[in-house]
Write a protein that holds these residues in place. Structure first.
Motif, PDB file in Angstrom:
ATOM      1  N   CYS A   1      37.458 -66.751  28.856  1.00  0.00           N
ATOM      2  CA  CYS A   1      38.729 -67.108  29.491  1.00  0.00           C
ATOM      3  C   CYS A   1      38.551 -67.976  30.725  1.00  0.00           C
ATOM      4  N   ASP A   2      37.320 -68.097  31.224  1.00  0.00           N
ATOM      5  CA  ASP A   2      37.096 -68.944  32.394  1.00  0.00           C
ATOM      6  C   ASP A   2      37.486 -70.386  32.090  1.00  0.00           C
ATOM      7  N   LEU A   3      38.033 -71.058  33.077  1.00  0.00           N
ATOM      8  CA  LEU A   3      38.453 -72.450  32.906  1.00  0.00           C
ATOM      9  C   LEU A   3      37.254 -73.381  32.938  1.00  0.00           C
ATOM     10  N   ASP A   4      37.278 -74.398  32.083  1.00  0.00           N
ATOM     11  CA  ASP A   4      36.253 -75.441  32.134  1.00  0.00           C
ATOM     12  C   ASP A   4      36.872 -76.724  32.693  1.00  0.00           C
ATOM     13  N   HIS A   5      36.108 -77.788  32.722  1.00  0.00           N
ATOM     14  CA  HIS A   5      36.584 -79.027  33.341  1.00  0.00           C
ATOM     15  C   HIS A   5      37.807 -79.599  32.632  1.00  0.00           C
ATOM     16  N   THR A   6      37.826 -79.526  31.315  1.00  0.00           N
ATOM     17  CA  THR A   6      38.974 -80.090  30.590  1.00  0.00           C
ATOM     18  C   THR A   6      40.249 -79.321  30.899  1.00  0.00           C
ATOM     19  N   GLU A   7      40.148 -78.012  31.048  1.00  0.00           N
ATOM     20  CA  GLU A   7      41.336 -77.218  31.376  1.00  0.00           C
ATOM     21  C   GLU A   7      41.791 -77.476  32.808  1.00  0.00           C
ATOM     22  N   PHE A   8      40.850 -77.680  33.723  1.00  0.00           N
ATOM     23  CA  PHE A   8      41.241 -78.047  35.083  1.00  0.00           C
ATOM     24  C   PHE A   8      41.980 -79.377  35.090  1.00  0.00           C
ATOM     25  N   VAL A   9      41.526 -80.334  34.275  1.00  0.00           N
ATOM     26  CA  VAL A   9      42.210 -81.623  34.186  1.00  0.00           C
ATOM     27  C   VAL A   9      43.635 -81.430  33.689  1.00  0.00           C
ATOM     28  N   GLU A  10      43.800 -80.611  32.668  1.00  0.00           N
ATOM     29  CA  GLU A  10      45.138 -80.366  32.126  1.00  0.00           C
ATOM     30  C   GLU A  10      46.037 -79.691  33.160  1.00  0.00           C
ATOM     31  N   HIS A  11      45.508 -78.683  33.856  1.00  0.00           N
ATOM     32  CA  HIS A  11      46.312 -77.976  34.844  1.00  0.00           C
ATOM     33  C   HIS A  11      46.683 -78.889  36.018  1.00  0.00           C
ATOM     34  N   ALA A  12      45.817 -79.828  36.335  1.00  0.00           N
ATOM     35  CA  ALA A  12      46.094 -80.703  37.470  1.00  0.00           C
ATOM     36  C   ALA A  12      47.157 -81.747  37.143  1.00  0.00           C
TER      37      ALA A  12
END
Length: 450
Positions: A350-361
């Motif tokens: 469930c930890d966020l990776d770089h692609t998920e951080f990009v999406e959330h941003a």
């Protein structure tokens, strides 16, 4: 209780106390009461001949202390009103999630503590003055005057700070600074969490048999968790998968962790795992990098709403998002499958990776910025800057994670351009947006030049 769990709980307590408008003022009030008793004792025993200090007659001292007590408690009411108004303005104009910065303002807490301390000290001093004496207690009256002077200075400082802290630049700067502080610790650090083992390929849990499922005991946001405490809660050779992450919301009765095979003492293992996850009523910045991005996005979304319509603020937030995302994309995220020295495997899917951080941003920002070319262009330039730093900031062979991150940024650029084309944007503005999108993706992903 394990040492890492104690550290989590002490850190959670410190965070709650830092946001409390009650703790520090009460401590200062208690100190003023204690000091009042000490000074009264000194005045009574040692100040027999106070000719060398400032002295007052009892009647003058009673009048003076009464005026100070009445003025300070009235001023305290005004300060509370100012604080409430500033919180309402910040919540309505920016986001309710940025209020924690106002609660944590140490100057405001000290001011409230000074006003309460001055009031309590003067009231107690009034009760100790003997109107039949030749003079009033000099140290007691002198300290009351000192508290009054400090309170006046603190009021001026507070008014200056509260006016400056309403500026959006300071709010987003504070949020960005807190977020960058956590990012600087990646992949492991004192606040983010310690490393518990070496990376391994995740096992096929479908072949591990029947697991033990640990469920959440209460609703709330995951504020902190200790990987070491979670791993230490199960026997050697165990596979443990966390079903949540920092910043996620837990519902009571839903899975918190899954363990293969079930340990002999299931009750103890479940209790230790639950203790390693700190749940609270609100998200905090103790370990939650994504919450920093959430706060910045909220400010921009409020600025882009029809009620506010402030694209300039949105542009400022976009630039701050870029300053946060750059070190985040260049840092390594914690490995989602590790094995410790005793053969225990911890899985954190469930930890966020770089692609998920990009999406959330960028997901919400690009959607609501679409009708505003003055916001879309800086947004595309920020994405292009992040894409370039992913390409130039890496040395050696391009990793799959870096390729996925660049692809996620390219996807955001494409969706941003599609959103702009779907609006009634003027052709000239659309041409500028399309040019910015082209520049954002004009460098093909691949190994950096030698």
């Amino acid at each position: 209780m394990a040492p890492h769990v104690r550290r989590l709980r002490s850190r959670a307590l410190r965070d709650r106390l830092a946001e409390s408008l009650l703790f520090l003022p009460i401590m200062m009030l208690a100190g003023a009461v204690l000091l009042g008793g000490i000074l009264a004792e000194i005045d009574e025993r040692y100040m027999i001949n106070p000719n060398e200090v400032i002295t007052f007659t009892p009647d003058v001292a009673v009048t003076l202390l009464g005026i100070i007590a009445g003025a300070t408690i009235t001023t305290a009411g005004v300060v509370f009103s100012l604080l409430v108004v500033s919180l309402q303005l910040a919540s309505g104009q920016f986001s309710p999630r940025v209020l924690r910065g106002f609660w944590r303002d140490r100057h405001g807490q000290v001011l409230v503590g000074l006003l309460l301390s001055t009031f309590a000290f003067c009231v107690l001093a009034l009760a100790r003055i003997d109107t039949a004496a030749v003079h009033a207690p000099p140290l007691t009256v002198g300290f009351a005057l000192l508290l009054t002077l400090l309170s006046v200075i603190a009021i001026v400082v507070y008014l200056d700070r509260i006016s400056r802290n309403q500026y959006v630049g300071r709010i987003v700067q504070r949020v960005a600074r807190e977020t960058q502080g956590l990012i600087s610790e990646l992949p492991y650090g004192a606040h983010i969490g310690a490393k518990v083992g070496e990376p391994v390929d995740p096992p096929d849990v479908g072949t591990l048999g029947r697991p033990m499922v640990v469920t959440a005991a209460a609703d709330g946001w995951v504020q902190q968790l200790s990987r070491r405490a979670v791993v230490a809660a199960v026997p050697a050779g165990t596979v443990l998968r966390l079903e949540t992450r920092v910043g996620a919301f837990l519902t009571a009765g839903t899975p918190l962790a899954t363990v293969w095979p079930p340990p002999a003492d299931t009750a103890t293992a479940a209790r230790l795992i639950a203790e390693a996850v700190i749940v609270g009523p609100a998200r905090t910045m103790q370990q939650d990098i994504d919450f920093g991005l959430r706060q910045l996005s909220d400010v921009a979304l409020r600025a882009l709403s029809p009620a506010v319509n402030d694209p300039t603020t949105a542009v400022e937030v976009v630039l701050r998002v870029g300053s946060v995302m750059r070190p985040l994309l260049l840092a390594d995220c914690p490995t989602q499958a590790v094995r410790d020295a005793e053969g225990r495997i911890l899985l954190t899917p469930c930890d966020l990776d770089h692609t998920e951080f990009v999406e959330h941003a960028f997901n919400q920002l690009r959607r609501y910025a679409a009708p505003h070319p003055s916001v879309v262009v800086p947004l595309l330039r920020t994405m292009g800057m992040l894409r370039d730093c992913c390409l130039s900031g890496y040395r050696g062979e391009m990793t799959p994670d870096r390729v996925r991150t660049i692809a996620a940024l390219d996807r955001q650029v494409e969706l941003t351009l599609q959103g702009a084309r779907a609006t009634d944007m003027l052709p000239a503005d659309l041409a500028v947006v399309e040019a910015a999108a082209t520049r954002a993706t004009d460098t093909p992903p691949g190994p950096p030049p030698p």
